[in-house]
Design a protein around this motif. Sequence first.
Motif, PDB file in Angstrom:
ATOM      1  N   LYS A   9       0.820  -1.210   0.000  1.00  0.00           N
ATOM      2  CA  LYS A   9       0.000   0.000   0.000  1.00  0.00           C
ATOM      3  C   LYS A   9       0.852   1.258   0.000  1.00  0.00           C
ATOM      4  CE  LYS A   9      -4.163  -1.878   2.161  1.00  0.00           C
ATOM      5  NZ  LYS A   9      -4.747  -2.128   0.849  1.00  0.00           N
ATOM      6  N   ARG A  10       2.162   1.096   0.232  1.00  0.00           N
ATOM      7  CA  ARG A  10       3.050   2.264   0.257  1.00  0.00           C
ATOM      8  C   ARG A  10       4.080   2.159  -0.862  1.00  0.00           C
ATOM      9  NH1 ARG A  10       6.324   1.986   4.295  1.00  0.00           N
ATOM     10  NH2 ARG A  10       6.860   4.189   4.248  1.00  0.00           N
ATOM     11  N   LEU A  11       4.339   3.322  -1.500  1.00  0.00           N
ATOM     12  CA  LEU A  11       5.292   3.349  -2.612  1.00  0.00           C
ATOM     13  C   LEU A  11       6.666   2.829  -2.175  1.00  0.00           C
ATOM     14  CD1 LEU A  11       5.973   4.131  -5.531  1.00  0.00           C
ATOM     15  CD2 LEU A  11       6.437   6.455  -4.735  1.00  0.00           C
ATOM     16  N   ASP A  12       7.115   3.247  -0.965  1.00  0.00           N
ATOM     17  CA  ASP A  12       8.444   2.820  -0.499  1.00  0.00           C
ATOM     18  C   ASP A  12       8.537   1.296  -0.398  1.00  0.00           C
ATOM     19  OD1 ASP A  12       9.341   5.329  -0.398  1.00  0.00           O
ATOM     20  OD2 ASP A  12       9.224   5.579   1.783  1.00  0.00           O
ATOM     21  N   LEU A  42       5.840 -10.983  -8.097  1.00  0.00           N
ATOM     22  CA  LEU A  42       5.143  -9.854  -8.695  1.00  0.00           C
ATOM     23  C   LEU A  42       4.787  -8.827  -7.625  1.00  0.00           C
ATOM     24  CD1 LEU A  42       2.661 -11.442 -11.269  1.00  0.00           C
ATOM     25  CD2 LEU A  42       5.007 -10.658 -11.613  1.00  0.00           C
ATOM     26  N   CYS A  43       4.879  -7.567  -7.997  1.00  0.00           N
ATOM     27  CA  CYS A  43       4.479  -6.493  -7.087  1.00  0.00           C
ATOM     28  C   CYS A  43       3.357  -5.714  -7.754  1.00  0.00           C
ATOM     29  CB  CYS A  43       5.689  -5.587  -6.815  1.00  0.00           C
ATOM     30  SG  CYS A  43       5.256  -4.151  -5.835  1.00  0.00           S
ATOM     31  N   LEU A  50      -1.610   5.571  -6.867  1.00  0.00           N
ATOM     32  CA  LEU A  50      -1.112   6.179  -8.115  1.00  0.00           C
ATOM     33  C   LEU A  50      -2.208   6.233  -9.191  1.00  0.00           C
ATOM     34  CD1 LEU A  50       2.389   4.405  -8.416  1.00  0.00           C
ATOM     35  CD2 LEU A  50       1.884   6.662  -7.469  1.00  0.00           C
ATOM     36  N   GLY A  51      -3.460   6.077  -8.767  1.00  0.00           N
ATOM     37  CA  GLY A  51      -4.549   6.046  -9.754  1.00  0.00           C
ATOM     38  C   GLY A  51      -5.311   7.357  -9.841  1.00  0.00           C
ATOM     39  N   LYS A  52      -4.639   8.462  -9.521  1.00  0.00           N
ATOM     40  CA  LYS A  52      -5.367   9.744  -9.488  1.00  0.00           C
ATOM     41  C   LYS A  52      -5.002  10.635 -10.670  1.00  0.00           C
ATOM     42  CE  LYS A  52      -5.582   9.853  -4.495  1.00  0.00           C
ATOM     43  NZ  LYS A  52      -4.405   9.724  -3.668  1.00  0.00           N
ATOM     44  N   ALA A 131      14.089   2.875  -5.303  1.00  0.00           N
ATOM     45  CA  ALA A 131      14.310   2.807  -3.850  1.00  0.00           C
ATOM     46  C   ALA A 131      15.551   3.588  -3.444  1.00  0.00           C
ATOM     47  CB  ALA A 131      14.457   1.342  -3.419  1.00  0.00           C
ATOM     48  N   GLY A 132      15.404   4.437  -2.416  1.00  0.00           N
ATOM     49  CA  GLY A 132      16.550   5.146  -1.836  1.00  0.00           C
ATOM     50  C   GLY A 132      17.050   6.312  -2.657  1.00  0.00           C
ATOM     51  N   GLU A 133      16.351   6.652  -3.755  1.00  0.00           N
ATOM     52  CA  GLU A 133      16.799   7.787  -4.587  1.00  0.00           C
ATOM     53  C   GLU A 133      15.651   8.770  -4.763  1.00  0.00           C
ATOM     54  OE1 GLU A 133      18.408   6.435  -8.329  1.00  0.00           O
ATOM     55  OE2 GLU A 133      19.615   4.891  -7.339  1.00  0.00           O
TER      56      GLU A 133
END
Length: 274
Positions: A9-12, A42-43, A50-52, A131-133
């Motif tokens: 549920k979180r981008l990170d 799979l992710c 991100l559907g807005k 990730a991390g950038e």
Amino acid sequence: MIRAYHQPKRLDDALALLKQGALPVAGATGLYSTRKKIDAELCDITDLGLGKIEVTADAIHLGATVTLTQLIDADLPGEEGAFLKLVARHITARPMRNAITIGGNIAHAVFWADMPVALLALDASIEIARAGEAAVTVAIADALKGSAPWGNGALITKVVIPLKKGRRFGYERLSRTKNDYAYVTAAASMSVCDGKASDVRVVFGALQPRAFRATDIESDLEGKAISAESIAQAVQKAATDLPIAPNFRASVDYRRDVATALARRAIAQAAGQE
Ligand SMILES: Cc1cc2nc3c(=O)[nH]c(=O)nc-3n(C[C@H](O)[C@H](O)[C@H](O)COP(=O)(O)OP(=O)(O)OC[C@H]3O[C@@H](n4cnc5c(N)ncnc54)[C@H](O)[C@@H]3O)c2cc1C
């Protein structure tokens, strides 16, 4: 083999999974119809918020998992909004459009993909997260050249379409049936002031693995008086050198003839001459 299925549920959290080698999945229409064997975790990225669709004074912002149906049903401003909806409506059928996402249509990178053609004519840019950038923004024109900035842990998170006053668009597509992949697509955009064209974009799809801008035609028309004759001349001059990859759908010569006819029409529409 799908080794595991994650739906963070979180981008990170999603980016951390991608860093470990998981494959992003959005509408799944491309991923599950590919002939390549999937051997990965799979992710699913459809629960990341991100559907807005957001509209600001100078741009339309599309989250990467906005579907084609969302685009078609949204209240989008300007010629840009009308053009995006027109192109989305040409893609396959509604049940498929309910699943296909804007990010997936770009990242799947198949020769028949229609949205990259539109996004090139729109001067769009995409946002890439890893990730991390810090997220980076890349012009779609650069993203479609050379090695793709997505994949290998990088995710398209957003597509940004600038709103520019006075810009008009044209779009033409030939396919065997309404729902089929295109033989050729052509798109154009420009502003016309005192009969002269500026900011000309001419784009072809389905001729190469990725959509591309026909910069020879663009520079021939840029700053010039625009007429049916000048359009026909510019397109004809570039026709023999148009890069057309062979495919099983139709011969290169046929697709060249179609491409020149569609480009003439798309440019004429953008110039307000049709
Ligand atoms: C029968 C059929 C007809 C079609 N006709 C057309 C057509 O005429 N024109 C057209 O344009 N399209 C058409 N499509 C759709 C197109 O071929 C792809 O299936 C679709 O664009 C993929 O989008 P998706 O959201 O389903 O992506 P998915 O299938 O979920 O993913 C596709 C690929 O992109 C990657 N990916 C997905 N989202 C992201 C992201 N945000 N960042 C980085 N990587 C990502 C995935 O890892 C995967 O490799 C058709 C599809 C089918 C099945």
